[in-house]
Design a protein around this motif. Structure first.
Motif, PDB file in Angstrom:
ATOM      1  N   ARG A  84       0.837  -1.202   0.000  1.00 50.96           N
ATOM      2  CA  ARG A  84       0.000   0.000   0.000  1.00 50.96           C
ATOM      3  C   ARG A  84       0.873   1.254   0.000  1.00 50.96           C
ATOM      4  O   ARG A  84       1.910   1.312   0.683  1.00 50.96           O
ATOM      5  CB  ARG A  84      -0.924   0.002   1.223  1.00 50.96           C
ATOM      6  CG  ARG A  84      -1.792   1.238   1.348  1.00 50.96           C
ATOM      7  CD  ARG A  84      -2.830   1.123   2.444  1.00 50.96           C
ATOM      8  NE  ARG A  84      -3.915   0.224   2.080  1.00 50.96           N
ATOM      9  CZ  ARG A  84      -5.145   0.279   2.604  1.00 50.96           C
ATOM     10  NH1 ARG A  84      -5.448   1.205   3.510  1.00 50.96           N
ATOM     11  NH2 ARG A  84      -6.074  -0.569   2.231  1.00 50.96           N
ATOM     12  N   LYS A  86       2.317   4.766   0.935  1.00 52.09           N
ATOM     13  CA  LYS A  86       2.399   5.549   2.161  1.00 52.09           C
ATOM     14  C   LYS A  86       1.919   6.974   1.882  1.00 52.09           C
ATOM     15  O   LYS A  86       1.931   7.424   0.732  1.00 52.09           O
ATOM     16  CB  LYS A  86       3.845   5.572   2.659  1.00 52.09           C
ATOM     17  CG  LYS A  86       4.403   4.193   2.991  1.00 52.09           C
ATOM     18  CD  LYS A  86       5.868   4.285   3.356  1.00 52.09           C
ATOM     19  CE  LYS A  86       6.447   2.895   3.629  1.00 52.09           C
ATOM     20  NZ  LYS A  86       7.902   2.945   3.918  1.00 52.09           N
ATOM     21  N   GLN A 365      -4.648  -1.037  -2.176  1.00 52.06           N
ATOM     22  CA  GLN A 365      -4.622   0.405  -1.910  1.00 52.06           C
ATOM     23  C   GLN A 365      -5.848   0.866  -1.130  1.00 52.06           C
ATOM     24  O   GLN A 365      -6.895   0.220  -1.118  1.00 52.06           O
ATOM     25  CB  GLN A 365      -4.509   1.175  -3.222  1.00 52.06           C
ATOM     26  CG  GLN A 365      -3.313   0.798  -4.068  1.00 52.06           C
ATOM     27  CD  GLN A 365      -2.009   0.771  -3.289  1.00 52.06           C
ATOM     28  OE1 GLN A 365      -1.636   1.760  -2.638  1.00 52.06           O
ATOM     29  NE2 GLN A 365      -1.310  -0.361  -3.330  1.00 52.06           N
ATOM     30  N   ASP A 366      -5.700   2.018  -0.496  1.00 52.85           N
ATOM     31  CA  ASP A 366      -6.802   2.675   0.183  1.00 52.85           C
ATOM     32  C   ASP A 366      -7.795   3.153  -0.881  1.00 52.85           C
ATOM     33  O   ASP A 366      -7.426   3.895  -1.792  1.00 52.85           O
ATOM     34  CB  ASP A 366      -6.257   3.867   0.974  1.00 52.85           C
ATOM     35  CG  ASP A 366      -7.321   4.598   1.790  1.00 52.85           C
ATOM     36  OD1 ASP A 366      -8.516   4.504   1.432  1.00 52.85           O
ATOM     37  OD2 ASP A 366      -6.948   5.265   2.767  1.00 52.85           O
ATOM     38  N   VAL A 369      -7.682   6.819  -1.667  1.00 52.83           N
ATOM     39  CA  VAL A 369      -6.530   7.240  -2.473  1.00 52.83           C
ATOM     40  C   VAL A 369      -6.794   6.961  -3.948  1.00 52.83           C
ATOM     41  O   VAL A 369      -6.491   7.788  -4.820  1.00 52.83           O
ATOM     42  CB  VAL A 369      -5.251   6.546  -1.984  1.00 52.83           C
ATOM     43  CG1 VAL A 369      -4.096   6.778  -2.960  1.00 52.83           C
ATOM     44  CG2 VAL A 369      -4.873   7.041  -0.593  1.00 52.83           C
ATOM     45  N   ARG A 389      -3.490  10.427   0.245  1.00 57.26           N
ATOM     46  CA  ARG A 389      -3.901  10.688   1.609  1.00 57.26           C
ATOM     47  C   ARG A 389      -5.272  10.018   1.814  1.00 57.26           C
ATOM     48  O   ARG A 389      -5.978   9.742   0.841  1.00 57.26           O
ATOM     49  CB  ARG A 389      -4.030  12.193   1.862  1.00 57.26           C
ATOM     50  CG  ARG A 389      -5.008  12.876   0.918  1.00 57.26           C
ATOM     51  CD  ARG A 389      -5.160  14.354   1.191  1.00 57.26           C
ATOM     52  NE  ARG A 389      -6.029  14.996   0.222  1.00 57.26           N
ATOM     53  CZ  ARG A 389      -7.352  14.959   0.203  1.00 57.26           C
ATOM     54  NH1 ARG A 389      -7.998  14.284   1.164  1.00 57.26           N
ATOM     55  NH2 ARG A 389      -8.053  15.559  -0.733  1.00 57.26           N
ATOM     56  N   PRO A 390      -5.645   9.733   3.041  1.00 62.09           N
ATOM     57  CA  PRO A 390      -6.949   9.130   3.287  1.00 62.09           C
ATOM     58  C   PRO A 390      -8.088  10.000   2.784  1.00 62.09           C
ATOM     59  O   PRO A 390      -7.970  11.225   2.771  1.00 62.09           O
ATOM     60  CB  PRO A 390      -6.979   8.956   4.805  1.00 62.09           C
ATOM     61  CG  PRO A 390      -5.542   8.967   5.223  1.00 62.09           C
ATOM     62  CD  PRO A 390      -4.843   9.873   4.255  1.00 62.09           C
TER      63      PRO A 390
END
Length: 390
Positions: A84, A86, A365-366, A369, A389-390
């Motif tokens: 994931r 950063k 991944q988030d 994002v 970023r979240p």
């Protein structure tokens, strides 16, 4: 996922219209495999296939499956672990090289693409068609939806070509390449993929499974070792002929447990999205001197220009596709892809991956994002701290 297909038996008594009788994946009733006599002839344009990399059936760590056509040798070698991003990290620049119609014939395009990928450090996707492992001598085994039994829109290979193709399939998988589904008959337009129902696509997928899982029964080539992988378990996605019929195809792919579809035509270079849980990996519209073109069988400079705009911009993945079928791969396709591989795959921050590997990375991944990434235009070079970023 539906049940695993069993090796079908019995021979059709005569030609008839193929119907979508396979309503659940893996049911082999629409196939009628009978052993064929291996063809050991050689001559001009006949590839050599004297040895086939495969599983050692005497190895206690190997599980031979079905009729001995495939095997479980453990995880595929060389697969990267997805990580994931950063916060603030710039994404890798993914480049996906894919190859349609990997029949190994006298032009050696399948083996050429495979060895070029290996020397460039690329993992690639080969869209295997069922006809690639179905010799012309037993073509009656295929019952295409809405077409006569034993017919296809492309030529069936010779026995020798099927043997050589099986050799390359084993080597490609051991190299770390993905074997995906390119379907079977390559029918387009009326009565082809454009007009097929979901049940028709399920029949096509079920027959694909049977042709690869039971190629020894289908071809009679019992002297060859099994492929070193379980085709049905490894299969993660496919690409429809002529990029048609996706609306009815997607439910069949979802039922099969596939994770991506590469049948969308001509989308822009943007970060992928999902449709009903399936990743959409389209052929892309990329710039050329004559306007936008599909990212397939183009000159190398067209690929490099398309790479530059995202490499210095949104970092959206670039898809480069090559048709290896006779009349296609001998044009600008394979040489252009090889030139692009050698140039791009060793650049800083670039990862040349298969579609399956790209799906693995996206899944890690988030989701927030990924939404930020999808909002970027291809040429947008963002502040990555604001995007990742979240």
């Amino acid at each position: 996922m539906s049940e695993r297909p069993s090796a079908p038996t019995g021979r059709p008594t005569g030609p008839r219209r193929g119907t979508a009788t396979v309503l659940a994946l893996g049911v082999g009733a629409a196939l009628a495999f009978m052993p064929a006599v291996p063809d050991h002839r050689s001559g001009p344009g006949t590839p050599s296939a004297t040895s086939t990399p495969g599983a050692d059936a005497t190895d206690p760590t190997v599980t031979v499956l079905g009729d001995g056509s495939t095997s479980d040798t453990g995880p595929q070698p060389g697969q990267p672990a997805p990580v994931r991003l950063k916060p603030g990290e710039q994404p890798p620049q993914f480049v996906v090289f894919s190859f349609d119609a990997p029949t190994e014939d006298g032009n050696h395009l399948f083996s050429g693409a495979r060895t070029s990928a290996r020397s460039s450090g690329a993992d690639v996707t080969f869209f295997l068609r069922g006809v690639d492992v179905l010799p012309a001598s037993v073509r009656w085994q295929y019952q295409p939806p809405q077409h006569e039994v034993g017919t296809a829109a492309v030529p069936f290979p010779t026995d020798a070509q099927v043997r050589a193709t099986l050799q390359q399939l084993g080597r490609a998988w051991l190299d770390g390449d993905e074997i995906a589904d390119g379907f079977i008959g390559q029918f387009c337009g009326p009565e082809g993929g454009r007009d097929w129902s979901t049940a028709d696509w399920q029949s096509e997928i079920g027959q694909s499974y049977s042709m690869v899982n039971f190629w020894k029964t289908g071809t009679g080539f019992t002297d060859l070792p099994p492929l070193p992988f379980d085709y049905q378990t490894e299969l993660a996605g496919g690409r429809a002929p002529c990029l048609e019929g996706r609306t009815n195809l997607l439910p069949a792919e979802k039922d099969a447990g596939w994770r991506y579809d590469a049948s969308s035509p001509g989308d822009t270079q943007r970060w992928p999205a999902q449709t009903d849980g399936i990743w959409d990996f389209p052929l892309q519209r990329i710039p050329s001197g004559a306007g936008d073109v599909l990212s397939a069988n183009q000159p190398p400079e067209t690929y490099l220009n398309a790479f530059d705009r995202v490499y210095h911009g949104s970092r959206a993945p670039l898809v480069i596709d090559t048709d290896l079928a006779p009349g296609h791969g001998t044009g600008p396709g394979l040489p252009a892809a090889e030139t692009a591989m050698k140039d791009l795959c060793h650049r800083d921050g670039v990862r040349c991956v298969s579609f399956r590997q790209l799906a693995d990375w996206l899944d890690a991944q988030d989701p927030a994002v990924l939404n930020h990434l999808r909002a970027l235009a291809p040429t947008t070079a963002p502040n990555w701290t604001a995007v990742v970023r979240p």
